[in-house]
Design a protein around this motif. Structure first.
Motif, mmCIF file in Angstrom:
data_model
loop_
_atom_site.group_PDB
_atom_site.id
_atom_site.type_symbol
_atom_site.label_atom_id
_atom_site.label_comp_id
_atom_site.label_asym_id
_atom_site.label_seq_id
_atom_site.Cartn_x
_atom_site.Cartn_y
_atom_site.Cartn_z
ATOM 1 N N TRP A 6 0.784 -1.192 0.194
ATOM 2 C CA TRP A 6 -0.068 -0.094 -0.170
ATOM 3 C C TRP A 6 0.863 1.224 0.073
ATOM 4 O O TRP A 6 0.773 2.257 -0.660
ATOM 5 C CB TRP A 6 -0.864 -0.082 1.270
ATOM 6 N N ALA A 7 2.100 1.218 0.827
ATOM 7 C CA ALA A 7 2.786 2.461 0.885
ATOM 8 C C ALA A 7 3.613 2.747 -0.498
ATOM 9 O O ALA A 7 3.661 3.855 -1.010
ATOM 10 C CB ALA A 7 3.652 2.254 2.001
ATOM 11 N N VAL A 8 4.165 1.653 -1.311
ATOM 12 C CA VAL A 8 4.699 1.780 -2.525
ATOM 13 C C VAL A 8 3.948 2.249 -3.446
ATOM 14 O O VAL A 8 4.225 3.040 -4.369
ATOM 15 C CB VAL A 8 5.669 0.710 -2.625
ATOM 16 N N PHE A 9 2.655 1.694 -3.553
ATOM 17 C CA PHE A 9 1.738 1.823 -4.546
ATOM 18 C C PHE A 9 1.180 3.102 -4.340
ATOM 19 O O PHE A 9 0.930 4.017 -5.634
ATOM 20 C CB PHE A 9 0.460 1.011 -4.413
ATOM 21 N N THR A 10 1.134 3.735 -3.302
ATOM 22 C CA THR A 10 0.450 5.244 -3.139
ATOM 23 C C THR A 10 1.572 6.207 -3.473
ATOM 24 O O THR A 10 1.141 7.364 -4.034
ATOM 25 C CB THR A 10 0.353 5.481 -1.691
ATOM 26 N N SER A 11 2.734 5.928 -3.166
ATOM 27 C CA SER A 11 3.835 6.699 -3.598
ATOM 28 C C SER A 11 3.820 7.048 -5.385
ATOM 29 O O SER A 11 4.064 7.796 -5.615
ATOM 30 C CB SER A 11 5.310 6.477 -2.966
ATOM 31 N N ALA A 12 3.929 5.830 -5.848
ATOM 32 C CA ALA A 12 3.965 5.614 -7.245
ATOM 33 C C ALA A 12 2.691 6.551 -7.781
ATOM 34 O O ALA A 12 2.888 6.993 -8.951
ATOM 35 C CB ALA A 12 4.109 4.161 -7.825
ATOM 36 N N MET A 13 1.698 6.136 -7.353
ATOM 37 C CA MET A 13 0.428 6.687 -7.802
ATOM 38 C C MET A 13 0.737 8.304 -7.844
ATOM 39 O O MET A 13 0.412 9.122 -8.804
ATOM 40 C CB MET A 13 -0.894 6.303 -7.167
ATOM 41 N N SER A 14 1.286 8.921 -6.770
ATOM 42 C CA SER A 14 1.341 10.373 -6.541
ATOM 43 C C SER A 14 2.377 10.808 -7.546
ATOM 44 O O SER A 14 2.361 12.014 -7.815
ATOM 45 C CB SER A 14 1.588 10.549 -5.125
ATOM 46 N N ALA A 15 3.083 10.008 -8.138
ATOM 47 C CA ALA A 15 4.162 10.464 -9.196
ATOM 48 C C ALA A 15 3.607 10.397 -10.625
ATOM 49 O O ALA A 15 4.232 10.587 -11.321
ATOM 50 C CB ALA A 15 5.577 9.602 -9.041
ATOM 51 N N GLY A 16 2.349 9.780 -10.584
ATOM 52 C CA GLY A 16 1.706 9.301 -11.942
ATOM 53 C C GLY A 16 2.380 8.249 -12.818
ATOM 54 O O GLY A 16 1.995 8.208 -13.923
ATOM 55 N N ALA A 17 2.778 7.376 -11.868
ATOM 56 C CA ALA A 17 2.980 5.892 -12.195
ATOM 57 C C ALA A 17 2.170 4.928 -12.268
ATOM 58 O O ALA A 17 2.479 3.952 -11.909
ATOM 59 C CB ALA A 17 4.698 5.649 -11.973
ATOM 60 N N TRP A 18 0.742 5.275 -12.618
ATOM 61 C CA TRP A 18 -0.250 4.362 -12.365
ATOM 62 C C TRP A 18 -0.101 3.121 -13.399
ATOM 63 O O TRP A 18 -0.810 2.049 -13.023
ATOM 64 C CB TRP A 18 -1.637 5.019 -12.796
ATOM 65 N N PRO A 19 0.409 3.079 -14.590
ATOM 66 C CA PRO A 19 0.380 1.987 -15.300
ATOM 67 C C PRO A 19 1.397 0.937 -14.535
ATOM 68 O O PRO A 19 1.158 -0.250 -14.731
ATOM 69 C CB PRO A 19 1.221 2.668 -16.674
ATOM 70 N N VAL A 20 2.516 1.465 -14.070
ATOM 71 C CA VAL A 20 3.246 0.458 -13.148
ATOM 72 C C VAL A 20 2.395 -0.201 -12.066
ATOM 73 O O VAL A 20 2.664 -1.186 -11.866
ATOM 74 C CB VAL A 20 4.546 1.143 -12.732
ATOM 75 N N VAL A 21 1.612 0.655 -11.470
ATOM 76 C CA VAL A 21 1.063 0.264 -10.096
ATOM 77 C C VAL A 21 -0.261 -0.895 -10.917
ATOM 78 O O VAL A 21 -0.432 -1.598 -10.147
ATOM 79 C CB VAL A 21 0.283 1.454 -9.664
ATOM 80 N N LEU A 22 -0.756 -0.508 -12.028
ATOM 81 C CA LEU A 22 -1.559 -1.540 -12.532
ATOM 82 C C LEU A 22 -1.215 -2.866 -12.680
ATOM 83 O O LEU A 22 -1.666 -3.991 -12.371
ATOM 84 C CB LEU A 22 -2.354 -0.922 -13.774
ATOM 85 N N VAL A 23 0.254 -2.894 -13.210
ATOM 86 C CA VAL A 23 0.982 -3.964 -13.277
ATOM 87 C C VAL A 23 1.189 -4.506 -12.208
ATOM 88 O O VAL A 23 1.196 -5.817 -11.873
ATOM 89 C CB VAL A 23 2.323 -3.785 -14.334
ATOM 90 N N ALA A 24 1.669 -3.780 -11.118
ATOM 91 C CA ALA A 24 2.047 -4.450 -10.109
ATOM 92 C C ALA A 24 0.758 -5.175 -9.056
ATOM 93 O O ALA A 24 0.926 -6.082 -8.587
ATOM 94 C CB ALA A 24 2.706 -3.145 -8.948
ATOM 95 N N ILE A 25 -0.360 -4.469 -9.332
ATOM 96 C CA ILE A 25 -1.655 -5.108 -8.934
ATOM 97 C C ILE A 25 -1.881 -6.498 -9.535
ATOM 98 O O ILE A 25 -2.323 -7.655 -8.845
ATOM 99 C CB ILE A 25 -2.842 -4.203 -8.933
ATOM 100 N N GLY A 26 -1.647 -6.462 -10.960
ATOM 101 C CA GLY A 26 -1.963 -7.644 -11.685
ATOM 102 C C GLY A 26 -0.800 -8.747 -11.180
ATOM 103 O O GLY A 26 -1.521 -9.856 -11.049
ATOM 104 N N SER A 27 0.302 -8.424 -11.141
ATOM 105 C CA SER A 27 1.249 -9.338 -10.515
ATOM 106 C C SER A 27 1.211 -9.916 -9.136
ATOM 107 O O SER A 27 1.405 -10.993 -8.929
ATOM 108 C CB SER A 27 2.792 -8.742 -10.627
ATOM 109 N N SER A 28 0.521 -8.768 -8.283
ATOM 110 C CA SER A 28 0.266 -9.582 -7.125
ATOM 111 C C SER A 28 -1.059 -10.432 -6.920
ATOM 112 O O SER A 28 -0.759 -11.395 -6.273
ATOM 113 C CB SER A 28 -0.301 -8.095 -6.037
ATOM 114 N N ILE A 29 -1.835 -10.312 -7.887
ATOM 115 C CA ILE A 29 -2.950 -11.234 -7.980
ATOM 116 C C ILE A 29 -2.162 -12.786 -8.391
ATOM 117 O O ILE A 29 -2.653 -13.674 -8.171
ATOM 118 C CB ILE A 29 -3.994 -10.871 -9.112
ATOM 119 N N ILE A 30 -1.419 -12.483 -9.444
ATOM 120 C CA ILE A 30 -0.790 -13.859 -9.866
ATOM 121 C C ILE A 30 -0.018 -14.605 -8.769
ATOM 122 O O ILE A 30 0.162 -15.711 -8.791
ATOM 123 C CB ILE A 30 0.366 -13.399 -11.119
#
Length: 533
Positions: free
Chosen positions: A444-468
Motif C-alpha cells: 500500500w505504501a509503495v503503490f500510493t507513492s507511485a500513484m502520486s508520481a503519476g506512475a499508474w501504469p506501473v501500479v496496475l501491473v503491480a496489482i496484476g502481478s500481486s494477483i498472480i
C-alpha cells in the motif's frame, strides 16, 4: 606535496568501525585458536559486535542534527569521512535494519542440531565433493568457523553501500559486501556440487556487474569531473557538455545495481544461487543485499542524478514492470521451495522499484500519502522479516539427505507440524500482500507513492502481478494443509536450536505487528527525513 590529515567523525562512524573491527578480531581468532575451540568464541564475538553496532546506531539516530547540504536542502545528519560517507536519517534506519537481520543471520549460521551435531557449512571447502578428503573432514566433524568473520565483512559492506557519498566509496562497498558472499555461497555441507555451481555463477556474473558499475563510474567522472554525488548533481544542473557520457554512465551504473537487487533482465543468478547456497546464507543474503542495494540505488538516483530524473525514470518503469511480471510468472512452475522464493524475490524487486518511482518531495503529496523513500523503507522492513523467517523455516524441513526443498516433501506438512506450516504460510501470505500482514501495508505504501508520481501504469501491473503471486503462495498453503504426502517422499520437521527458534519467532511477531499496528514504524520511517544532498 603537503599531506593533509583527514578529519574523521569517529562517533558517527562507530557502527562501521565496530563491525569491521569485529571482523578483523574474528580473523585473529581463526589464526590463534585451535580448530576445535573456535566456534563459541566466534559466535559470541559476532553477536556481541553486531549488538554493539546496533546500540551505537540507535544512539546516533537519536542525536542527528540538521545539516544543510550542497543544494541548500536541510536534512538530519552530516557528511563525514571527508565526504565519503553520509550519515543521515535514511542511512541510520538502513543501518539498524541491516544489523537486525545480520544478528538473525548469525543465529542461523550457528545452527548445529539440524545436521546431526555439526554445522551446515562444509567441513573442508577445498576438498572435492565425493572424495576421501571430504569424507574424512565430515567424519572428523570439521567446520568452517571463518563464516562468521566473512559474514561480518559482508555486513560492513552492506552498511557502507547506502551510506556512500561518492562513486569510489560505493564501488569499494559493493566489492566488500559481494566477495564474502561469493565464498559463503559455496560452503554448503550437503549438495556440494550444487553449492559450488551457485558460488561460481554468482562470482562470474557478479564480477561482470562490478565491471559495468566501475566503467559507468568512469564515464560519469568524465562527464562531471567529480566522483562525489553533490559534484555530479551540480554538473548536471549546470548543463555540462558530453551528455552522452552521462547517459551511458547512468545505464552502466544501473546494471551493477540491478544485478545486486535481482531485477530483470539481470536476475538469472537469483534462483540458482538461492537454491545452491546454504539456506542460512540465502536468508541473510536475500534480506541484507536487497536492503543495502536499494538504499544505494535511491541515494545514487535521488542525490547524484536527481537533475536527470526524466532520463532514468523510464528505465525504472521498464525494469520494474519486467521484474514483477517475470518473477511472478516464473515462480508458478517451480517445484523447489527455494527457487520459488527466489523468483518471488525478483517480483519483490519490481514492487520496490515501483516505490522508488514515487514522488521524492513530501510537499508534492496529499495528506496520508508517503514519499517514495518512506514507502521503500517500510517495504524493505516487511520484506526482510518475511524472507528471513521463511528461509529459516525451510531449514527445518528435512529428509535423510538434508533439507527437503522439493514440492512433494512439503505435502501434508500442516498435519505433521501445524506450527511450522502455519508460520511458513503466514510469511507467504505477507509476501502476497494479504491484509493484516506487513506485506499488505508495504505494498500500500509503495503503490500510493507511485500513484502520486503519476506512475499508474506501473501500479496496475503491480496489482496484476500481486494477483498472480497469490496463486503460487496459496498453492503452498494448500499443499501443506490440504494434501497428503507420499510415504516415500514425506519430509520430517527437525527440532531447531534456541537461536533458530528465536529468529523465526521474532520474524513472525514483526510480520504480524507491522500488519496490525504499522503506525510506529511508519512514523519512524517518515521521521528519517530526506537524503542529504
Amino acid at each position: 606535496m603537503e599531506f593533509t590529515k583527514p578529519d574523521l567523525e569517529y562517533v558517527e562512524l562507530l557502527p562501521l568501525l565496530i563491525v569491521f573491527g569485529t571482523a578483523c578480531l574474528g580473523v585473529l581468532l581463526e589464526a590463534f585458536l585451535p580448530r576445535g575451540a573456535r566456534r563459541v568464541p566466534q559466535l559470541v564475538l559476532t553477536i556481541a559486535g553486531l549488538v554493539a553496532a546496533l546500540v551505537a546506531t540507535v544512539i546516533i539516530g537519536m542525536d542527528l542534527e540538521e545539516h544543510t547540504g550542497a543544494a541548500g536542502q536541510t536534512a538530519r545528519g552530516l557528511v563525514g569521512a571527508e565526504g565519503s560517507v553520509i550519515i543521515d536519517g535514511p542511512t541510520v534506519y538502513l543501518w539498524g535494519l541491516l544489523l537486525v537481520f545480520a544478528i538473525g543471520g548469525a543465529a542461523l549460521f550457528s545452527e548445529r542440531r539440524l545436521e546431526g551435531g555439526v554445522s551446515g557449512f562444509a567441513g573442508q571447502a577445498s576438498a572435492l565433493p565425493g572424495t576421501e578428503a571430504e569424507r574424512e573432514a565430515s567424519t572428523m566433524g570439521l567446520e568452517h568457523t571463518e563464516v562468521y568473520p566473512l559474514m561480518l565483512f559482508a555486513t560492513g559492506g552492506m552498511l557502507l553501500f547506502p551510506a556512500s557519498g561518492d562513486l569510489l566509496t560505493m564501488f569499494v562497498a559493493l566489492e566488500v559486501l559481494s566477495l564474502p558472499l561469493y565464498l559463503l555461497c559455496g560452503l554448503a555441507r550437503r549438495r556440494r556440487l550444487l553449492s559450488q555451481e551457485a558460488a561460481l555463477k554468482y562470482f562470474l556474473l557478479g564480477a561482470f556487474s562490478s565491471g559495468f558499475f566501475l566503467y559507468g563510474a568512469a564515464l560519469v567522472y568524465g562527464y562531471s569531473g567529480s566522483m562525489d554525488f553533490a559534484g555530479i548533481n551540480e554538473a548536471i544542473r549546470g548543463g555540462a557538455d558530453n551528455q552522452g557520457l552521462l547517459l551511458a554512465g547512468i545505464a552502466l551504473l544501473a546494471v551493477g545495481l540491478f544485478f545486486k537487487v535481482g531485477a530483470v533482465p539481470f536476475q538469472s543468478w537469483t534462483p540458482d544461487v538461492y537454491q545452491g547456497a546454504p539456506t542460512a546464507v540465502t536468508a541473510f543474503m536475500a534480506a541484507g543485499t536487497k536492503i543495502a542495494a536499494f538504499g544505494a540505488m535511491a541515494r545514487l538516483l535521488y542525490v547524484a542524478f536527481d537533475g536527470e530524473r526524466w532520463t532514468w525514470q523510464p528505465m525504472l518503469w521498464v525494469v520494474a514492470i519486467l521484474s514483477m511480471i517475470v518473477g511472478a510468472v516464473l515462480a508458478i512452475p517451480q517445484t523447489d521451495v527455494k527457487r520459488m522464493l527466489a523468483y518471488s524475490s525478483v517480483a519483490h524487486s519490481g514492487f520496490i522499484l515501483t516505490g522508488v518511482l514515487g514522488a521524492q518531495s513530501a510537499g508534492l503529496l496529499a495528506e496520508g500519502q508517503y514519499t517514495s523513500l518512506d514507502g521503500v523503507l517500510f517495504y524493505l522492513t516487511a520484506y526482510g522479516f518475511s524472507m528471513v523467517g521463511a528461509f529459516a523455516i525451510v531449514t527445518l524441513v528435512r529428509d535423510p539427505g538434508g533439507e527437503a526443498t522439493g514440492f512433494s516433501h512439503w505435502a501434508g506438512l500442516g498435519k505433521r507440524s501445524p506450527l511450522v506450516a502455519g508460520a511458513f504460510a503466514f510469511f507467504l501470505l505477507s509476501m502476497a500482500g494479504i491484509p493484516l500482514t506487513a506485506g499488505f501495508i508495504g505494498k500500500w505504501a509503495v503503490f500510493t507513492s507511485a500513484m502520486s508520481a503519476g506512475a499508474w501504469p506501473v501500479v496496475l501491473v503491480a496489482i496484476g502481478s500481486s494477483i498472480i503471486a497469490v496463486f503460487f503462495y496459496v498453492r503452498y498453503v494448500r499443499l501443506m494443509f490440504f494434501s497428503d504426502a507420499h510415504p516415500d517422499e514425506e519430509g520430517a520437521v527437525a527440532i531447531p536450536s534456541a537461536f533458530t527458534t528465536v529468529t523465526v519467532t521474532v520474524c513472525l511477531a514483526a510480520t504480524l505487528l507491522l500488519g496490525i499496528v504499522p503506525g510506529p514504524v511508519l512514523d519512524l520511517v517518515v521521521g528519517t527525513g530526506d537524503f542529504i544532498r
